[in-house]
Design a protein around this motif. Sequence first.
Motif, PDB file in Angstrom:
ATOM      1  N   VAL A 156      15.044   2.847 -12.265  1.00 14.30           N
ATOM      2  CA  VAL A 156      15.485   1.977 -13.349  1.00 14.30           C
ATOM      3  C   VAL A 156      15.345   2.746 -14.653  1.00 14.30           C
ATOM      4  CG1 VAL A 156      15.098  -0.205 -14.543  1.00 14.30           C
ATOM      5  CG2 VAL A 156      14.698  -0.053 -12.078  1.00 14.30           C
ATOM      6  N   SER A 157      16.432   2.848 -15.421  1.00 13.10           N
ATOM      7  CA  SER A 157      16.393   3.559 -16.696  1.00 13.10           C
ATOM      8  C   SER A 157      17.583   3.148 -17.556  1.00 13.10           C
ATOM      9  CB  SER A 157      16.438   5.071 -16.468  1.00 13.10           C
ATOM     10  OG  SER A 157      17.670   5.454 -15.906  1.00 13.10           O
ATOM     11  N   LEU A 158      17.491   3.473 -18.849  1.00 11.53           N
ATOM     12  CA  LEU A 158      18.649   3.315 -19.725  1.00 11.53           C
ATOM     13  C   LEU A 158      19.551   4.530 -19.581  1.00 11.53           C
ATOM     14  CD1 LEU A 158      16.951   1.923 -22.942  1.00 11.53           C
ATOM     15  CD2 LEU A 158      18.298   0.678 -21.260  1.00 11.53           C
ATOM     16  N   GLU A 217       0.817  -1.200   0.000  1.00  8.39           N
ATOM     17  CA  GLU A 217       0.000   0.000   0.000  1.00  8.39           C
ATOM     18  C   GLU A 217       0.855   1.257   0.000  1.00  8.39           C
ATOM     19  OE1 GLU A 217      -3.668  -1.994   2.493  1.00  8.39           O
ATOM     20  OE2 GLU A 217      -2.507  -0.383   3.385  1.00  8.39           O
ATOM     21  N   ARG A 218       2.057   1.174   0.458  1.00 10.55           N
ATOM     22  CA  ARG A 218       2.923   2.345   0.561  1.00 10.55           C
ATOM     23  C   ARG A 218       3.950   2.422  -0.559  1.00 10.55           C
ATOM     24  NH1 ARG A 218       4.809   4.102   6.182  1.00 10.55           N
ATOM     25  NH2 ARG A 218       5.122   5.886   4.853  1.00 10.55           N
ATOM     26  N   THR A 219       3.783   1.643  -1.615  1.00  7.67           N
ATOM     27  CA  THR A 219       4.704   1.706  -2.745  1.00  7.67           C
ATOM     28  C   THR A 219       4.090   2.571  -3.830  1.00  7.67           C
ATOM     29  OG1 THR A 219       5.610  -0.477  -2.291  1.00  7.67           O
ATOM     30  CG2 THR A 219       5.915   0.371  -4.509  1.00  7.67           C
ATOM     31  N   SER A 220       4.836   3.583  -4.245  1.00  7.37           N
ATOM     32  CA  SER A 220       4.393   4.490  -5.296  1.00  7.37           C
ATOM     33  C   SER A 220       5.149   4.152  -6.577  1.00  7.37           C
ATOM     34  CB  SER A 220       4.680   5.934  -4.878  1.00  7.37           C
ATOM     35  OG  SER A 220       4.447   6.815  -5.953  1.00  7.37           O
ATOM     36  N   TRP A 221       4.415   3.779  -7.625  1.00  7.97           N
ATOM     37  CA  TRP A 221       5.021   3.461  -8.916  1.00  7.97           C
ATOM     38  C   TRP A 221       4.894   4.670  -9.834  1.00  7.97           C
ATOM     39  CZ3 TRP A 221       7.418  -0.999 -10.651  1.00  7.97           C
ATOM     40  CH2 TRP A 221       7.440  -2.053  -9.735  1.00  7.97           C
ATOM     41  N   GLN A 222       6.016   5.119 -10.416  1.00  5.29           N
ATOM     42  CA  GLN A 222       6.038   6.240 -11.351  1.00  5.29           C
ATOM     43  C   GLN A 222       6.679   5.741 -12.636  1.00  5.29           C
ATOM     44  OE1 GLN A 222       4.587   9.085 -10.382  1.00  5.29           O
ATOM     45  NE2 GLN A 222       4.219   8.154  -8.389  1.00  5.29           N
ATOM     46  N   ILE A 223       5.889   5.694 -13.713  1.00  5.88           N
ATOM     47  CA  ILE A 223       6.390   5.160 -14.988  1.00  5.88           C
ATOM     48  C   ILE A 223       6.228   6.224 -16.062  1.00  5.88           C
ATOM     49  CG2 ILE A 223       6.100   3.366 -16.736  1.00  5.88           C
ATOM     50  CD1 ILE A 223       4.985   1.589 -14.438  1.00  5.88           C
ATOM     51  N   SER A 224       7.293   6.464 -16.816  1.00  6.57           N
ATOM     52  CA  SER A 224       7.283   7.449 -17.892  1.00  6.57           C
ATOM     53  C   SER A 224       8.148   6.915 -19.027  1.00  6.57           C
ATOM     54  CB  SER A 224       7.847   8.776 -17.388  1.00  6.57           C
ATOM     55  OG  SER A 224       7.961   9.693 -18.435  1.00  6.57           O
ATOM     56  N   LEU A 225       7.589   6.843 -20.235  1.00  6.92           N
ATOM     57  CA  LEU A 225       8.363   6.314 -21.363  1.00  6.92           C
ATOM     58  C   LEU A 225       9.494   7.252 -21.768  1.00  6.92           C
ATOM     59  CD1 LEU A 225       5.549   4.759 -23.530  1.00  6.92           C
ATOM     60  CD2 LEU A 225       7.110   3.634 -21.954  1.00  6.92           C
ATOM     61  N   ILE A 226       9.190   8.533 -21.912  1.00 11.66           N
ATOM     62  CA  ILE A 226      10.218   9.527 -22.240  1.00 11.66           C
ATOM     63  C   ILE A 226      10.000  10.705 -21.309  1.00 11.66           C
ATOM     64  CG2 ILE A 226      11.163  11.074 -23.983  1.00 11.66           C
ATOM     65  CD1 ILE A 226      10.232   9.102 -26.080  1.00 11.66           C
ATOM     66  N   ALA A 245       6.865   5.221   1.578  1.00 12.63           N
ATOM     67  CA  ALA A 245       8.018   4.512   2.134  1.00 12.63           C
ATOM     68  C   ALA A 245       8.836   3.867   1.029  1.00 12.63           C
ATOM     69  CB  ALA A 245       7.563   3.465   3.140  1.00 12.63           C
ATOM     70  N   ASN A 246       8.163   3.481  -0.067  1.00 14.80           N
ATOM     71  CA  ASN A 246       8.849   2.885  -1.208  1.00 14.80           C
ATOM     72  C   ASN A 246       8.358   3.556  -2.478  1.00 14.80           C
ATOM     73  OD1 ASN A 246      10.271   0.675   0.186  1.00 14.80           O
ATOM     74  ND2 ASN A 246       8.194   0.024   0.653  1.00 14.80           N
ATOM     75  N   THR A 247       9.295   4.058  -3.284  1.00 15.08           N
ATOM     76  CA  THR A 247       8.957   4.658  -4.568  1.00 15.08           C
ATOM     77  C   THR A 247       9.789   3.967  -5.634  1.00 15.08           C
ATOM     78  OG1 THR A 247       8.490   6.800  -3.552  1.00 15.08           O
ATOM     79  CG2 THR A 247       8.903   6.789  -5.920  1.00 15.08           C
ATOM     80  N   VAL A 248       9.128   3.549  -6.712  1.00 15.85           N
ATOM     81  CA  VAL A 248       9.811   2.929  -7.843  1.00 15.85           C
ATOM     82  C   VAL A 248       9.584   3.828  -9.049  1.00 15.85           C
ATOM     83  CG1 VAL A 248       9.944   0.901  -9.330  1.00 15.85           C
ATOM     84  CG2 VAL A 248       9.427   0.630  -6.894  1.00 15.85           C
ATOM     85  N   VAL A 249      10.676   4.253  -9.687  1.00 16.60           N
ATOM     86  CA  VAL A 249      10.615   5.111 -10.859  1.00 16.60           C
ATOM     87  C   VAL A 249      11.208   4.342 -12.031  1.00 16.60           C
ATOM     88  CG1 VAL A 249      11.359   7.286 -11.886  1.00 16.60           C
ATOM     89  CG2 VAL A 249      10.855   7.180  -9.436  1.00 16.60           C
ATOM     90  N   VAL A 250      10.397   4.160 -13.086  1.00 17.04           N
ATOM     91  CA  VAL A 250      10.853   3.468 -14.288  1.00 17.04           C
ATOM     92  C   VAL A 250      10.746   4.451 -15.444  1.00 17.04           C
ATOM     93  CG1 VAL A 250      10.474   1.525 -15.842  1.00 17.04           C
ATOM     94  CG2 VAL A 250      10.053   1.253 -13.388  1.00 17.04           C
ATOM     95  N   THR A 251      11.876   4.832 -16.014  1.00 14.13           N
ATOM     96  CA  THR A 251      11.917   5.746 -17.152  1.00 14.13           C
ATOM     97  C   THR A 251      13.016   5.281 -18.099  1.00 14.13           C
ATOM     98  OG1 THR A 251      13.459   7.222 -16.026  1.00 14.13           O
ATOM     99  CG2 THR A 251      11.143   7.756 -15.812  1.00 14.13           C
ATOM    100  N   PRO A 252      12.664   4.755 -19.267  1.00  9.53           N
ATOM    101  CA  PRO A 252      13.720   4.356 -20.198  1.00  9.53           C
ATOM    102  C   PRO A 252      14.685   5.499 -20.496  1.00  9.53           C
ATOM    103  CG  PRO A 252      11.628   3.490 -20.927  1.00  9.53           C
ATOM    104  CD  PRO A 252      11.336   4.416 -19.772  1.00  9.53           C
ATOM    105  N   ILE A 253      14.130   6.718 -20.682  1.00  9.37           N
ATOM    106  CA  ILE A 253      14.964   7.898 -20.919  1.00  9.37           C
ATOM    107  C   ILE A 253      14.460   9.001 -19.999  1.00  9.37           C
ATOM    108  CG2 ILE A 253      15.722   9.616 -22.587  1.00  9.37           C
ATOM    109  CD1 ILE A 253      15.197   7.505 -24.753  1.00  9.37           C
ATOM    110  N   GLY A 254      15.241   9.366 -19.021  1.00 12.21           N
ATOM    111  CA  GLY A 254      14.862  10.431 -18.099  1.00 12.21           C
ATOM    112  C   GLY A 254      15.363  10.141 -16.707  1.00 12.21           C
ATOM    113  N   GLY A 255      15.460  11.183 -15.920  1.00  7.24           N
ATOM    114  CA  GLY A 255      15.982  11.037 -14.575  1.00  7.24           C
ATOM    115  C   GLY A 255      14.906  11.182 -13.530  1.00  7.24           C
ATOM    116  N   ALA A 256      15.339  11.155 -12.288  1.00  9.60           N
ATOM    117  CA  ALA A 256      14.450  11.350 -11.149  1.00  9.60           C
ATOM    118  C   ALA A 256      15.019  12.483 -10.306  1.00  9.60           C
ATOM    119  CB  ALA A 256      14.335  10.080 -10.326  1.00  9.60           C
TER     120      ALA A 256
END
Length: 114
Positions: free
Chosen positions: A57-59, A8-17, A28-39
């Motif tokens: 996680v990103s390229l 319940e406390r995990t925030s998923w942030q996904i952005s392709l570009i 408490a937990n944040t996961v950021v997935v961006t193939p191209i881009g920072g956080a």
Amino acid sequence: MTNANSLERTSWQISLIGGHRQRGAAAANTVVVTPIGGADVDLTGADLAPVTTLTKVSLAGGVKLRVPAETNVRIEGFHLFGGRRVEPGRPSPSDPVVRVRAYGIWGGVQVRRA
């Protein structure tokens, strides 16, 4: 085994570009997935849990993190090209911990203290 409360406390942030920008309150937990881009995450105004985890996680793209001065910071992961820079501080062992798990090809991790 997974704890339902932690999900319940995990925030998923996904952005392709593009990247992810966050100020203030944090899960408490944040996961950021961006193939191209920072956080770009500012936790200086957040009420931190005893352990807060930011996974990126990103390229191509790194992590810029700003934390309160009295925060322990632990960095894990890898970048083929990029470094890790953490401003020195004097947190005590009882202060909150922010774990940064960063994985990518290009990028790095930069941590500043408020």
